[in-house]
Design a protein around this motif. Structure first.
Motif, PDB file in Angstrom:
ATOM      1  N   GLY A 136      33.666  38.195  47.650  1.00 15.02           N
ATOM      2  CA  GLY A 136      33.397  36.888  47.059  1.00 15.02           C
ATOM      3  C   GLY A 136      34.563  35.955  47.265  1.00 15.02           C
ATOM      4  O   GLY A 136      35.530  36.276  47.959  1.00 15.02           O
ATOM      5  N   GLN A 137      34.463  34.782  46.674  1.00 14.05           N
ATOM      6  CA  GLN A 137      35.583  33.852  46.738  1.00 14.05           C
ATOM      7  C   GLN A 137      35.939  33.377  45.339  1.00 14.05           C
ATOM      8  O   GLN A 137      35.103  33.360  44.437  1.00 14.05           O
ATOM      9  CB  GLN A 137      35.286  32.659  47.639  1.00 14.05           C
ATOM     10  N   LEU A 138      37.196  33.024  45.162  1.00 16.56           N
ATOM     11  CA  LEU A 138      37.715  32.615  43.859  1.00 16.56           C
ATOM     12  C   LEU A 138      38.299  31.216  43.957  1.00 16.56           C
ATOM     13  O   LEU A 138      39.209  30.967  44.761  1.00 16.56           O
ATOM     14  CB  LEU A 138      38.797  33.579  43.376  1.00 16.56           C
ATOM     15  N   LYS A 139      37.762  30.313  43.152  1.00 18.36           N
ATOM     16  CA  LYS A 139      38.340  28.974  43.028  1.00 18.36           C
ATOM     17  C   LYS A 139      39.353  28.988  41.882  1.00 18.36           C
ATOM     18  O   LYS A 139      39.018  29.420  40.771  1.00 18.36           O
ATOM     19  CB  LYS A 139      37.262  27.937  42.736  1.00 18.36           C
ATOM     20  N   ILE A 140      40.533  28.507  42.134  1.00 16.16           N
ATOM     21  CA  ILE A 140      41.570  28.411  41.107  1.00 16.16           C
ATOM     22  C   ILE A 140      41.838  26.926  40.867  1.00 16.16           C
ATOM     23  O   ILE A 140      42.288  26.216  41.769  1.00 16.16           O
ATOM     24  CB  ILE A 140      42.868  29.110  41.538  1.00 16.16           C
ATOM     25  N   ILE A 141      41.522  26.467  39.675  1.00 18.55           N
ATOM     26  CA  ILE A 141      41.707  25.064  39.327  1.00 18.55           C
ATOM     27  C   ILE A 141      42.767  24.973  38.240  1.00 18.55           C
ATOM     28  O   ILE A 141      42.549  25.416  37.105  1.00 18.55           O
ATOM     29  CB  ILE A 141      40.400  24.418  38.831  1.00 18.55           C
ATOM     30  N   GLN A 142      43.925  24.457  38.584  1.00 21.32           N
ATOM     31  CA  GLN A 142      45.010  24.265  37.626  1.00 21.32           C
ATOM     32  C   GLN A 142      45.049  22.806  37.214  1.00 21.32           C
ATOM     33  O   GLN A 142      45.206  21.916  38.060  1.00 21.32           O
ATOM     34  CB  GLN A 142      46.348  24.711  38.229  1.00 21.32           C
ATOM     35  N   LYS A 143      44.882  22.578  35.921  1.00 19.71           N
ATOM     36  CA  LYS A 143      44.808  21.214  35.419  1.00 19.71           C
ATOM     37  C   LYS A 143      46.177  20.549  35.432  1.00 19.71           C
ATOM     38  O   LYS A 143      47.198  21.166  35.137  1.00 19.71           O
ATOM     39  CB  LYS A 143      44.266  21.211  33.985  1.00 19.71           C
ATOM     40  N   ASN A 183      43.034  24.759  30.507  1.00 15.49           N
ATOM     41  CA  ASN A 183      44.234  24.484  31.289  1.00 15.49           C
ATOM     42  C   ASN A 183      44.148  25.106  32.678  1.00 15.49           C
ATOM     43  O   ASN A 183      44.737  24.610  33.635  1.00 15.49           O
ATOM     44  CB  ASN A 183      45.473  25.034  30.579  1.00 15.49           C
ATOM     45  N   LEU A 184      43.407  26.211  32.765  1.00 20.59           N
ATOM     46  CA  LEU A 184      43.265  26.933  34.028  1.00 20.59           C
ATOM     47  C   LEU A 184      41.836  27.458  34.122  1.00 20.59           C
ATOM     48  O   LEU A 184      41.298  28.003  33.161  1.00 20.59           O
ATOM     49  CB  LEU A 184      44.262  28.101  34.093  1.00 20.59           C
ATOM     50  N   ILE A 185      41.213  27.274  35.293  1.00 24.85           N
ATOM     51  CA  ILE A 185      39.853  27.773  35.527  1.00 24.85           C
ATOM     52  C   ILE A 185      39.878  28.704  36.735  1.00 24.85           C
ATOM     53  O   ILE A 185      40.380  28.347  37.804  1.00 24.85           O
ATOM     54  CB  ILE A 185      38.866  26.626  35.795  1.00 24.85           C
ATOM     55  N   LEU A 186      39.357  29.905  36.547  1.00 29.86           N
ATOM     56  CA  LEU A 186      39.181  30.846  37.654  1.00 29.86           C
ATOM     57  C   LEU A 186      37.683  31.058  37.825  1.00 29.86           C
ATOM     58  O   LEU A 186      37.023  31.601  36.935  1.00 29.86           O
ATOM     59  CB  LEU A 186      39.875  32.180  37.361  1.00 29.86           C
ATOM     60  N   TRP A 187      37.156  30.629  38.957  1.00 32.75           N
ATOM     61  CA  TRP A 187      35.710  30.627  39.165  1.00 32.75           C
ATOM     62  C   TRP A 187      35.367  31.546  40.336  1.00 32.75           C
ATOM     63  O   TRP A 187      35.618  31.229  41.492  1.00 32.75           O
ATOM     64  CB  TRP A 187      35.212  29.215  39.445  1.00 32.75           C
ATOM     65  N   ALA A 188      34.780  32.701  40.027  1.00 33.23           N
ATOM     66  CA  ALA A 188      34.370  33.654  41.058  1.00 33.23           C
ATOM     67  C   ALA A 188      32.963  33.332  41.526  1.00 33.23           C
ATOM     68  O   ALA A 188      32.073  33.085  40.709  1.00 33.23           O
ATOM     69  CB  ALA A 188      34.446  35.073  40.517  1.00 33.23           C
ATOM     70  N   GLU A 189      32.771  33.342  42.832  1.00 37.60           N
ATOM     71  CA  GLU A 189      31.466  33.013  43.413  1.00 37.60           C
ATOM     72  C   GLU A 189      31.085  34.046  44.459  1.00 37.60           C
ATOM     73  O   GLU A 189      31.946  34.555  45.188  1.00 37.60           O
ATOM     74  CB  GLU A 189      31.505  31.629  44.070  1.00 37.60           C
ATOM     75  N   GLY A 190      29.790  34.325  44.532  1.00 40.84           N
ATOM     76  CA  GLY A 190      29.305  35.184  45.604  1.00 40.84           C
ATOM     77  C   GLY A 190      29.303  34.448  46.926  1.00 40.84           C
ATOM     78  O   GLY A 190      29.310  33.211  46.965  1.00 40.84           O
ATOM     79  N   LEU A 191      29.301  35.199  48.004  1.00 45.86           N
ATOM     80  CA  LEU A 191      29.309  34.578  49.330  1.00 45.86           C
ATOM     81  C   LEU A 191      27.935  34.002  49.658  1.00 45.86           C
ATOM     82  O   LEU A 191      26.907  34.638  49.432  1.00 45.86           O
ATOM     83  CB  LEU A 191      29.700  35.610  50.388  1.00 45.86           C
ATOM     84  N   ALA A 192      27.942  32.795  50.194  1.00 45.88           N
ATOM     85  CA  ALA A 192      26.684  32.156  50.582  1.00 45.88           C
ATOM     86  C   ALA A 192      25.997  32.920  51.708  1.00 45.88           C
ATOM     87  O   ALA A 192      24.774  32.864  51.860  1.00 45.88           O
ATOM     88  CB  ALA A 192      26.949  30.711  51.007  1.00 45.88           C
ATOM     89  N   THR A 193      26.785  33.661  52.501  1.00 50.47           N
ATOM     90  CA  THR A 193      26.237  34.401  53.640  1.00 50.47           C
ATOM     91  C   THR A 193      25.716  35.777  53.243  1.00 50.47           C
ATOM     92  O   THR A 193      25.199  36.496  54.085  1.00 50.47           O
ATOM     93  CB  THR A 193      27.324  34.565  54.714  1.00 50.47           C
ATOM     94  N   GLY A 194      25.885  36.155  51.971  1.00 51.41           N
ATOM     95  CA  GLY A 194      25.388  37.443  51.524  1.00 51.41           C
ATOM     96  C   GLY A 194      26.453  38.526  51.532  1.00 51.41           C
ATOM     97  O   GLY A 194      27.653  38.252  51.608  1.00 51.41           O
ATOM     98  N   PHE A 195      26.026  39.785  51.472  1.00 53.65           N
ATOM     99  CA  PHE A 195      26.934  40.922  51.339  1.00 53.65           C
ATOM    100  C   PHE A 195      27.818  41.100  52.564  1.00 53.65           C
ATOM    101  O   PHE A 195      27.375  40.950  53.709  1.00 53.65           O
ATOM    102  CB  PHE A 195      26.130  42.206  51.094  1.00 53.65           C
ATOM    103  N   CYS A 196      29.083  41.450  52.278  1.00 48.19           N
ATOM    104  CA  CYS A 196      30.033  41.808  53.331  1.00 48.19           C
ATOM    105  C   CYS A 196      30.960  42.870  52.764  1.00 48.19           C
ATOM    106  O   CYS A 196      31.488  42.701  51.664  1.00 48.19           O
ATOM    107  CB  CYS A 196      30.828  40.588  53.788  1.00 48.19           C
ATOM    108  N   LYS A 197      31.148  43.972  53.471  1.00 44.96           N
ATOM    109  CA  LYS A 197      31.942  45.075  52.923  1.00 44.96           C
ATOM    110  C   LYS A 197      33.424  44.754  52.844  1.00 44.96           C
ATOM    111  O   LYS A 197      34.159  45.381  52.086  1.00 44.96           O
ATOM    112  CB  LYS A 197      31.735  46.349  53.747  1.00 44.96           C
TER     113      LYS A 197
END
Length: 266
Positions: A223-230, A205-219
Motif C-alpha cells: 500500500g501507500q502511506l500519506k503523511i500530512i504534517q500540519k 497535528n499529524l495525519i497518517l493515511w494508509a491506502e490500498g494500491l489502485a492497481t491491486g495486489f502486489c507481493k
C-alpha cells in the motif's frame, strides 16, 4: 532507500513529542499496523499509555507487540499500560456481568441511548492522571478504532465531543498525546463516519493515511502511506507538508520507500 516509520516522522523514543493529536486513517486497506507501531513506540519510550481497544482482544495485540519487542502483559503489571478491552466490556454490559465494587463500565453507553460517553472519558482521564509513584513520561491515549463507536450507535457529534474533552484533558492539561484510528471510504454512503474523519483531519497535528494500491495486489508493495504534517497555527504562512511513501509489511516491521523504488521495480 528503505526506512522505518520513526525515521519518516523523525520520532525519537528518548524525546517523544507532547500535546499532539495524531490521526490514523485507512482506505481500502488495513491500517492497524500503524496502531501497533505507536503502541510499541510509546511503551518503549517510557510513556504511560491508556489503550482503548474496541476492535480486537488483548491477546491479539499482545502477540503482535511481542514481535515488536514489547510485552503488554508486563506493561500492565508495572502500571505503564491501562488496557480497555472493548469486546469484553460490551459483553459485560449486554449480558449483565457485574463490575467490581466502585467501578463503572466505561462502555455503559452501549445499553443506553449511545449519547453519553462520559464514563469512557472519565476512565481515560483517571487512567492517565499521574500519581505520586509514577515516573512515566508524557501520557498517551491510543484508540483502535473510532469507527466502532459509530457502529455501536454513538452519534458523530458525541464522538467528536468525546475527542474534544480528551484533547483538553490529555493534550492541554497533562501535556500528553492522542493517537486515534478511524476507517474511511470515499465511495461509502456512511455520512456519519466521513463527518468524523473530516472533522478530525482539521483538528489533527499529524495525519497518517494508509491506502490500498489502485492497481491491486502486489507481493512487494502492500500500500501507500500519506503523511500530512500540519503547519504551525502560530505561523499562518507555514503550509502543511505532504509526503507519500509506499510500504511493505513484514513479520516484525514495516519498511517504507519512495514510489517506484520497491523490489518489484528494482
Amino acid at each position: 532507500m528503505f526506512l522505518e516509520l520513526n525515521e519518516l516522522l523523525n520520532a525519537s523514543p528518548e524525546r517523544p513529542e507532547q500535546g499532539k493529536l495524531t490521526l490514523l486513517c485507512d482506505t481500502k486497506t488495513d491500517g492497524s499496523f500503524l496502531v501497533h507501531h505507536f503502541l510499541s513506540f510509546y511503551l518503549k519510550a517510557g510513556c504511560k499509555v491508556c489503550f482503548v481497544a474496541l476492535l480486537q482482544s488483548f491477546s491479539h495485540y499482545n502477540i503482535i507487540a511481542q514481535k515488536l519487542g514489547v510485552s503488554l502483559t508486563a506493561a500492565k503489571e508495572r502500571g505503564q499500560l491501562v488496557f480497555l478491552e472493548g469486546l469484553k466490556s460490551c459483553f459485560d454490559v449486554l449480558f449483565g456481568e457485574e463490575q467490581h465494587v466502585g467501578q463503572t463500565n466505561p462502555l455503559r453507553f452501549v445499553s443506553e441511548d449511545g449519547s453519553n460517553l462520559k464514563t469512557m472519558y472519565e476512565f481515560v482521564r483517571t487512567s492517565l492522571m499521574a500519581s505520586g509513584s509514577d515516573s512515566w513520561k508524557c501520557p498517551v491515549l491510543l484508540m483502535d478504532d473510532l469507527s466502532v463507536l459509530l457502529s455501536l450507535g454513538v452519534r458523530p457529534v458525541d464522538v467528536l465531543d468525546f475527542i474534544h474533552y480528551c484533547r483538553v484533558a490529555v493534550c492541554s492539561q497533562l501535556k500528553g498525546n492522542i493517537v486515534v484510528l478511524v476507517h474511511s471510504n470515499d465511495d461509502s454512503e456512511d455520512e456519519a463516519n466521513e463527518l468524523v474523519v473530516n472533522s478530525l483531519c482539521h483538528q489533527s497535528n499529524l495525519i497518517l493515511w494508509a491506502e490500498g494500491l489502485a492497481t491491486g495486489f502486489c507481493k512487494d508493495v502492500h500500500g501507500q502511506l500519506k503523511i500530512i504534517q500540519k503547519g504551525s497555527s502560530e505561523l499562518k504562512a507555514e503550509r502543511n507538508l505532504l509526503r507519500i511513501y509506499q510500504y511493505k509489511i513484514q513479520d516484525k516491521n514495516v519498511t517504507f520507500f519512495a514510489r517506484g523504488m520497491s523490489a518489484a521495480v528494482l
